[in-house]
Design an enzyme around this catalytic site. Sequence first.
Site, PDB file in Angstrom:
ATOM      1  N   ARG A 173      -4.106  51.133   0.527  1.00 22.63           N
ATOM      2  CA  ARG A 173      -4.719  49.838   0.298  1.00 22.63           C
ATOM      3  C   ARG A 173      -5.999  49.951  -0.670  1.00 22.63           C
ATOM      4  O   ARG A 173      -6.555  49.214  -1.549  1.00 22.63           O
ATOM      5  CB  ARG A 173      -5.014  49.157   1.446  1.00 22.63           C
ATOM      6  CG  ARG A 173      -5.710  47.833   1.127  1.00 22.63           C
ATOM      7  CD  ARG A 173      -5.971  46.903   2.529  1.00 22.63           C
ATOM      8  NE  ARG A 173      -6.818  46.000   2.550  1.00 22.63           N
ATOM      9  CZ  ARG A 173      -6.454  44.774   2.059  1.00 22.63           C
ATOM     10  NH1 ARG A 173      -5.325  44.308   2.056  1.00 22.63           N
ATOM     11  NH2 ARG A 173      -7.505  43.852   2.300  1.00 22.63           N
ATOM     12  N   ILE A 229      -8.588  40.319  -2.893  1.00 25.08           N
ATOM     13  CA  ILE A 229      -7.275  40.714  -2.335  1.00 25.08           C
ATOM     14  C   ILE A 229      -7.480  40.308  -0.665  1.00 25.08           C
ATOM     15  O   ILE A 229      -8.400  40.460  -0.101  1.00 25.08           O
ATOM     16  CB  ILE A 229      -7.610  42.381  -2.135  1.00 25.08           C
ATOM     17  CG1 ILE A 229      -6.472  43.079  -1.550  1.00 25.08           C
ATOM     18  CG2 ILE A 229      -8.735  42.897  -1.708  1.00 25.08           C
ATOM     19  CD1 ILE A 229      -6.104  44.488  -1.598  1.00 25.08           C
ATOM     20  N   SER A 230      -6.569  39.927  -0.326  1.00 23.62           N
ATOM     21  CA  SER A 230      -6.190  39.286   0.969  1.00 23.62           C
ATOM     22  C   SER A 230      -6.738  40.260   2.069  1.00 23.62           C
ATOM     23  O   SER A 230      -6.418  41.425   2.095  1.00 23.62           O
ATOM     24  CB  SER A 230      -4.938  38.444   1.260  1.00 23.62           C
ATOM     25  OG  SER A 230      -4.837  37.171   0.453  1.00 23.62           O
ATOM     26  N   SER A 231      -7.051  39.720   3.256  1.00 23.21           N
ATOM     27  CA  SER A 231      -7.257  40.597   4.452  1.00 23.21           C
ATOM     28  C   SER A 231      -5.792  41.192   4.577  1.00 23.21           C
ATOM     29  O   SER A 231      -4.829  40.640   4.500  1.00 23.21           O
ATOM     30  CB  SER A 231      -7.869  39.944   5.306  1.00 23.21           C
ATOM     31  OG  SER A 231      -6.982  39.044   5.950  1.00 23.21           O
TER      32      SER A 231
END
Length: 222
Positions: free
Chosen positions: A42, A68-70
């Site tokens: 990530r 960027i989403s969790s």
Amino acid sequence: MSVRHSGIGMTSPRTRVRMVERLREQGVRDEVVLAAMGSIPRHLFVEEALASRAYEDVALPINYGQTISSPWIVGRMSELLRNGGNNSLRKVLEIGTGCGYQTAVLAKIANEVYSIERIGPLLTRTRIRLRELGIRNIYLKHADGMRGLLEAGPFDGIMMTAVIPEIPETLLEQLAMGGRMVFPKGNRQQYLCVIDHTTEGFVETILDEVMFVPILPGTINR
């Protein structure tokens, strides 16, 4: 042009293992999704200055006003799309490629992933990043995601990574029978929703309260 950067300390494989353990504790149960997220670095999808925070359960900026989403959101939405393995996910449409992390996760759980991004420079960087990671079952397009991708449909799964007040009819028409759409819905108050295409029509279910950037029409070229 390369978008790679080093992975040490808080970006090590052990950090990914801890992220997956935390996701389990937070209720993500789909082992296929967890394995996918555990295999993808990530930290390579964020700016190097933020790499040490990549595995925290927070959304992070990725330029152009996007995030960027969790990890929890990525795991939750991916798990919902798979629907306990009941959705075969031969072909998936993602609306909002962003930095490509969610796209990479989808590529691990689906046969083919079609992803649309409206911001041209962001898509260029993402295309390079995914190529460097050797992910080949992804088809990226610079376009207005509100229109979907009619020529490649219908899709077993559709995922929208930006909030929308209502789903356009043209997107519903691209969801295959038995397919599922996962998306955030609302304005100031937002909820994660799913729409299932059943023999009785489209059935919507409202789930978790969330917070996403809004979907915008049109495209940006520079």
